[in-house]
Design a protein around this motif. Structure first.
Motif, PDB file in Angstrom:
ATOM      1  N   SER A 297     -15.215  37.348  13.138  1.00  0.00           N
ATOM      2  CA  SER A 297     -15.713  36.688  11.931  1.00  0.00           C
ATOM      3  C   SER A 297     -15.645  38.097  11.291  1.00  0.00           C
ATOM      4  O   SER A 297     -16.202  39.249  12.006  1.00  0.00           O
ATOM      5  N   GLU A 298     -15.251  38.567   9.660  1.00  0.00           N
ATOM      6  CA  GLU A 298     -15.532  39.485   9.407  1.00  0.00           C
ATOM      7  C   GLU A 298     -17.010  40.004   8.841  1.00  0.00           C
ATOM      8  O   GLU A 298     -17.317  41.439   9.071  1.00  0.00           O
ATOM      9  N   ALA A 299     -18.313  38.685   9.366  1.00  0.00           N
ATOM     10  CA  ALA A 299     -19.420  39.620   9.605  1.00  0.00           C
ATOM     11  C   ALA A 299     -19.315  39.911  11.024  1.00  0.00           C
ATOM     12  O   ALA A 299     -20.252  41.174  10.801  1.00  0.00           O
ATOM     13  N   GLU A 300     -18.602  39.467  11.680  1.00  0.00           N
ATOM     14  CA  GLU A 300     -18.739  40.539  13.148  1.00  0.00           C
ATOM     15  C   GLU A 300     -18.553  41.212  12.619  1.00  0.00           C
ATOM     16  O   GLU A 300     -19.110  42.789  13.429  1.00  0.00           O
ATOM     17  N   TRP A 301     -17.558  42.067  12.365  1.00  0.00           N
ATOM     18  CA  TRP A 301     -17.220  43.048  12.338  1.00  0.00           C
ATOM     19  C   TRP A 301     -17.441  43.965  11.775  1.00  0.00           C
ATOM     20  O   TRP A 301     -17.511  45.314  12.322  1.00  0.00           O
ATOM     21  N   GLU A 302     -17.975  43.440  10.724  1.00  0.00           N
ATOM     22  CA  GLU A 302     -19.154  44.459   9.522  1.00  0.00           C
ATOM     23  C   GLU A 302     -20.546  44.825  10.592  1.00  0.00           C
ATOM     24  O   GLU A 302     -20.532  46.121  10.354  1.00  0.00           O
ATOM     25  N   PHE A 303     -21.086  44.720  11.057  1.00  0.00           N
ATOM     26  CA  PHE A 303     -22.192  44.092  12.587  1.00  0.00           C
ATOM     27  C   PHE A 303     -22.041  45.294  13.018  1.00  0.00           C
ATOM     28  O   PHE A 303     -22.573  46.144  13.402  1.00  0.00           O
ATOM     29  N   ALA A 304     -21.085  45.289  14.125  1.00  0.00           N
ATOM     30  CA  ALA A 304     -20.439  45.878  14.805  1.00  0.00           C
ATOM     31  C   ALA A 304     -20.340  47.503  14.340  1.00  0.00           C
ATOM     32  O   ALA A 304     -20.354  48.745  14.473  1.00  0.00           O
ATOM     33  N   ALA A 305     -18.529  47.579  12.900  1.00  0.00           N
ATOM     34  CA  ALA A 305     -19.100  48.936  12.125  1.00  0.00           C
ATOM     35  C   ALA A 305     -20.174  49.553  11.768  1.00  0.00           C
ATOM     36  O   ALA A 305     -20.285  50.735  11.657  1.00  0.00           O
TER      37      ALA A 305
END
Length: 386
Positions: A297-305
């Motif tokens: 998800s975009e939230a997961e992607w941003e969390f990782a980034a």
């Protein structure tokens, strides 16, 4: 800001020269494709956009919003994307390349002169907003022009040809999850309206690839009948696949038992350790289904980034997510009204950046978005699991 505006315009003109050298400086020589504009029209449109918001002080994209007339007698009739249909851009009777280059230089000179005269004691964010908008837009159109180079088989300008995507070790990272702030804060300076505003979002724990899926991994999917087995594809994906008659990504070419690829008009052996590119959302989803994984998800992607994890690599290609493009809570459109709102719920979010994205545009908060069937962008994907 002045240096960035000059740099963006230099890049625009250098990319246009690639089209000119390929004989595509006149619309009549450019094929009419849904994902392509005549480069000559793009050149004038980019300068017109800066003129509209900076020199003409338009407060919105409404056709009557500008306070002053265009430097070109028919500027609005030629270059307003809201009133000039896509197909009409090939038959407008545009001025020649020399005249539009002069227009580009004139607009930029006046923009820089106006910037130099800004009241230094004024609210910087408010005063600089139209300049930042024009810069961000030119950077985005510059990447779109680079995508058009690939689509039309035209060589890259040196500034992009020098950028390579290195091979990175494959791996998986476990993230503990937690609460993050999606969106940008009010004191973040310039942001596009779809980033407004920061709000808390809880992200459960998850695992995500440290790098993008590469060509070798994707070729395994193809070899295993990935494009032939309907169970890997969504209903929309199956319909897209039938319309495309596709059995591999758009730039792949079969050479016996091996694959070659086409990059900017040149053919060579497919680099197996590079991230797979030019795939649609449907292709990314099908691969994930085959692999027993999913898109982040975009939230997961941003969390990782934002985690700062040393093994996480992003910025080589835009990355499809599983998140539909929708407004954040409390969304309201900015003056550039057509940027986000017309695309909500019909487009999909991509995160990250690509090798063609200027460094000044790269941000873990930036929300790119495209229709699911698009595969001409510099886009790939990584997989994720709970």
């Amino acid at each position: 800001m002045a240096d960035a505006l000059q740099d963006a315009r230099d890049d625009t003109l250098a990319t246009f020269e690639c089209f000119a050298q390929a004989g595509m400086d006149a619309p009549v020589n450019v094929p009419m494709l849904p994902t392509v504009n005549p480069p000559l029209w793009e050149l004038g449109h980019i300068a017109w956009f800066a003129e509209w918001y900076v020199l003409r002080e338009a407060q919105s994209s409404a056709p009557v919003a500008a306070q002053r007339a265009s430097l070109l007698t028919k500027g609005d009739d030629w270059f307003d994307a809201n009133t000039v249909p896509h197909r009409a851009r090939w038959t407008l009777g545009l001025p020649g390349a020399g005249a539009l280059k002069t227009y580009c230089h004139e607009v930029l000179d006046r923009v820089l002169d106006k910037l130099d005269k800004l009241n230094r004691s004024a609210d910087d964010d408010a005063a600089l907003y139209p300049y930042r908008l024009a810069l961000a837009y030119e950077d985005q159109r510059g990447e779109a022009l680079a995508q058009m180079l690939q689509t039309l088989g035209v060589i890259l300008p040196p500034r992009l040809a020098e950028r390579t995507i290195p091979a990175w070790a494959q791996g998986e990272i476990r993230f503990p999850g937690g609460t993050i702030e999606l969106g940008s804060k009010r004191d973040a300076g310039f942001v596009f309206d779809n980033e407004k505003w920061a709000h808390a979002c809880y992200v459960p724990s998850f695992s995500m690839d440290s790098t993008l899926v590469n060509n070798a991994q994707y070729s395994d999917f193809i070899a295993d009948g990935g494009y032939q087995h309907p169970q890997f594809w969504s209903a929309a994906g199956r319909q897209w696949l039938m319309q495309q008659c596709r059995s591999a990504p758009r730039d792949w070419l079969r050479d016996g038992k091996r694959w070659r690829c086409e990059r900017f008009g040149r053919h060579f052996a497919l680099p197996l350790d590079e991230p797979v590119r030019h795939v649609s959302l449907y292709e990314a989803q099908a691969y994930c289904m085959w692999a027993g994984r999913r898109l982040p998800s975009e939230a997961e992607w941003e969390f990782a980034a934002l985690s700062g994890h040393a093994a996480l690599r992003w910025g080589d290609l835009w990355e499809w997510t599983c998140s539909p493009f929708e407004p954040y809570p409390g969304f309201s459109a900015d003056g550039y009204r057509e940027y986000s709102e017309p695309h909500f719920m019909t487009h999909q979010v991509l995160r990250g950046a690509s090798f063609a994205t200027p460094l000044r545009m790269r941000s873990p908060k930036f929300r790119n978005f495209h229709a699911p069937e698009r595969n001409d962008m510099f886009a790939g994907f990584r997989t994720c699991a709970l």
